[in-house]
Structures are given as C-alpha cells and as structure tokens.
Motif scaffolding. Structure first.
Motif, PDB file in Angstrom:
ATOM      1  N   UNK A   1       0.831  -1.206   0.000  1.00 28.31           N
ATOM      2  CA  UNK A   1       0.000   0.000   0.000  1.00 28.31           C
ATOM      3  C   UNK A   1       0.869   1.261   0.000  1.00 28.31           C
ATOM      4  N   UNK A   2       0.224   2.387  -0.257  1.00 32.13           N
ATOM      5  CA  UNK A   2       0.899   3.681  -0.130  1.00 32.13           C
ATOM      6  C   UNK A   2       0.457   4.265   1.205  1.00 32.13           C
ATOM      7  N   UNK A   3       1.416   4.718   2.002  1.00 33.47           N
ATOM      8  CA  UNK A   3       1.038   5.313   3.286  1.00 33.47           C
ATOM      9  C   UNK A   3       1.790   6.620   3.527  1.00 33.47           C
ATOM     10  N   UNK A   4       1.026   7.683   3.742  1.00 36.49           N
ATOM     11  CA  UNK A   4       1.611   8.971   4.112  1.00 36.49           C
ATOM     12  C   UNK A   4       1.216   9.246   5.553  1.00 36.49           C
ATOM     13  N   UNK A   5       2.224   9.510   6.395  1.00 33.15           N
ATOM     14  CA  UNK A   5       1.943   9.799   7.797  1.00 33.15           C
ATOM     15  C   UNK A   5       2.430  11.197   8.135  1.00 33.15           C
ATOM     16  N   UNK A   6       1.477  12.041   8.469  1.00 33.92           N
ATOM     17  CA  UNK A   6       1.750  13.420   8.901  1.00 33.92           C
ATOM     18  C   UNK A   6       2.778  14.132   8.023  1.00 33.92           C
ATOM     19  N   UNK A  58       6.694   8.667   4.160  1.00 32.51           N
ATOM     20  CA  UNK A  58       5.930   8.123   3.027  1.00 32.51           C
ATOM     21  C   UNK A  58       6.526   6.766   2.686  1.00 32.51           C
ATOM     22  N   UNK A  59       5.693   5.737   2.722  1.00 34.54           N
ATOM     23  CA  UNK A  59       6.158   4.434   2.266  1.00 34.54           C
ATOM     24  C   UNK A  59       5.259   3.947   1.135  1.00 34.54           C
ATOM     25  N   UNK A  60       5.886   3.304   0.169  1.00 26.96           N
ATOM     26  CA  UNK A  60       5.153   2.728  -0.960  1.00 26.96           C
ATOM     27  C   UNK A  60       5.544   1.259  -1.027  1.00 26.96           C
ATOM     28  N   UNK A  61       4.567   0.375  -0.912  1.00 28.72           N
ATOM     29  CA  UNK A  61       4.796  -1.073  -0.831  1.00 28.72           C
ATOM     30  C   UNK A  61       5.878  -1.382   0.200  1.00 28.72           C
ATOM     31  N   UNK A  62       5.849  -0.660   1.309  1.00 28.78           N
ATOM     32  CA  UNK A  62       6.766  -0.911   2.411  1.00 28.78           C
ATOM     33  C   UNK A  62       8.128  -0.235   2.274  1.00 28.78           C
ATOM     34  N   UNK A  63       8.356   0.477   1.166  1.00 30.69           N
ATOM     35  CA  UNK A  63       9.663   1.125   0.961  1.00 30.69           C
ATOM     36  C   UNK A  63       9.568   2.620   1.222  1.00 30.69           C
ATOM     37  N   UNK A  64      10.510   3.112   1.989  1.00 26.42           N
ATOM     38  CA  UNK A  64      10.544   4.527   2.326  1.00 26.42           C
ATOM     39  C   UNK A  64      10.975   5.341   1.095  1.00 26.42           C
TER      40      UNK A  64
END
Ligand code: ADP
Ligand code: MG
Length: 254
Positions: A1-6, A58-64
């Motif tokens: 997944x794509x994850x953006x945190x703060x 920001x991680x995309x498919x678990x990669x920073x």
C-alpha cells in the motif's frame, strides 16, 4: 500500500502540504481533487519519490521514499503534469529507450508498444518526432512510457487532460482492469465525471490540506449534495459563485 503519515512539504519555507495522512490499498483507484495550487502535484511527486517530504514519512509497498527512492521509482509508473520527453526522438525510439531503461525484455516491449500505439491511434505516426507532436499526443506517449514496464504503482497527474474521447475511455477502462489485478492507482484530475465514475476513493485538497475524503457515496451522503462538483465547490469554499460571475460580467461592460 501507499502510506503517508503526517506529511508536510515546504518550498523555500512556504508550506505546500501539511498534516497529510493517506492510505491507498492495492486494487484501489484513488482520486486527488483540489483547486489549482492546492498541492496535488506536490503530493503525487512525493509518492513517486521525485521529491522529498520536509517532514513525516511516506512508504510505498513498504519502501521509504526517502531512503529507497530508487526502489520506489523502479516499480512506479508516473505521468507528470507536463511531461518532459526527448524532443529529438521519434515516438517508437522514445518508447524503446524508456523500455530499455526500465529493463523490459525486447519481445515484451515490442508487443506492448504495438498494442498501445494501436489503441491510442498512434501506429501510423510512430516515426514522428516528439518535438512536433500536439499536446494530447505527447500526453498519450507519456502515458504509454509510464505503463510500458507494467508498474505496481501508477501515478497520473492530470493525465486525461488533452486526451480525445476514445483514448480517454481506453485509459479509464484499462486502469479499472489493472486495478482489479491488485495494482495501486492514484491520480489527480479536474474532471469530476472521471473522479466520480472511476475512483474507489477520493480526497479533496484545499490550501495544502485534505479537507474531505471518502468514497463518492460517502461524500454524497455526508454533504447531501447532488454532484461531486457541488461537494467540491462547497468544501473548497466556492459555493456561491454567482456574485463573482455577475461582477466579472459587469466589469467587462464598463
Ligand atoms: P496543484 O498541483 O494542486 O495545482 P502544486 O502541488 O503544483 O499544486 O502546488 C502547490 C503549491 O506549491 C503552490 O502554491 C505552488 O506555487 C507551490 N509550488 C509547487 N512547486 C513548487 C516549487 N518547485 N517551488 C516553489 N513553490 C512550488
Ligand atoms: Mg498540479
């Protein structure tokens, strides 16, 4: 997944994005809406590892995206808002060049490029120089270039702009099919019909912040408004535009 945190992003000390939290799951087609200057391009460049956040992760498919930006770039297909293509190559040469950079085997490249060129009606002009192409045709080439390596993550920045109805329909239907295979798709658009029909989830940006998110049905329910355009105008503070238009029309008469 794509994850953006703060996530925040500032250019020369000026905030373009702040407090961004976002998750995009495989199979989703995520739409980013927002007025000009609201931060859409910045967000998509951050996700594609083109630029770095000022703070947050920001991680995309678990990669920073900061530490492993080359890994993220390798499995991402990104169509920029104004694609910078090699002007002096012809379409076929350019796609072959991109495919070689992306390490797509020759047989696979030939097959994919041929299919794409035919679908977008570029097969007759594949030896035309990029520098001489119309805006919409350049856009098609940029889209093909972004998809030629069958990326896991597809990021499109207003990529439907300038596409003719046939190509736009093909792209929309293709994205829907690709999403079904578990790819992650995120794009910005000003075309409300595209956002409403194609996106499984939407976020609306305003002045660098997410002011609303959800499925179209959730947004519709929450705002008890008819169209996505109405909801967009409401949450971006442009609900009643009549006085603005009337005043403009008057000023043109004086
Ligand atoms: P959008 O794509 O929604 O129109 P952008 O992400 O391009 O918005 O821009 C968001 C804000 O950041 C705007 O105020 C814009 O002027 C500013 N901005 C974008 N890129 C740069 C840059 N490279 N340098 C300075 N300011 C920038
Ligand atoms: Mg933009």
């Amino acid at each position: 997944m794509i994850e953006l945190i703060n996530v925040t992003k500032a250019y020369s000390g000026k905030l373009a994005l702040s407090g961004i939290n976002l998750q995009v799951q495989p199979g989703q087609i995520y739409g980013i809406l927002g007025p000009n200057g609201s931060g859409k391009t910045t967000m998509l460049k951050l996700i594609s590892s083109i630029i770095k956040p000022t703070s947050g992760s920001i991680t995309v498919l678990g990669h920073d995206t900061i530490i492993e930006n080359n890994v993220v770039k390798a499995f991402t297909g990104y169509v920029p808002e104004t694609p910078a293509l090699y002007e002096s190559m012809n379409i076929w040469e350019y796609l072959r060049f991109i495919a070689s950079v992306r390490k797509v085997p020759a047989g696979q490249y030939e097959k994919r490029a041929t299919e794409f060129l035919k679908a977008f009606e570029l097969d007759q002009i594949s030896s035309d120089y990029i520098g001489n192409l119309s805006f919409g045709t350049r856009q098609k080439v940029a889209i093909i270039a972004a998809l030629i390596h069958d990326p896991q993550v597809i990021v499109l920045d207003e990529a439907m702009n300038g596409l003719d109805p046939r190509s736009s329909k093909i792209l929309k239907d293709l994205l829907a099919k690709i999403a079904e295979r578990g790819k992650i798709i995120i794009f910005s658009t000003h075309i409300m019909e595209v956002a409403q029909r194609l996106c499984t989830r939407l976020s609306i940006l305003y002045a660098g912040k997410i002011v609303d998110s959800g499925t179209f049905e959730e947004l519709e329910k929450k705002h008890s408004e008819g169209t996505l355009e109405d909801i967009f105008l409401k949450v971006t503070g442009s609900e009643d535009l009549d006085p603005t238009v009337n005043s403009l029309a008057e000023s043109m008469r004086e």
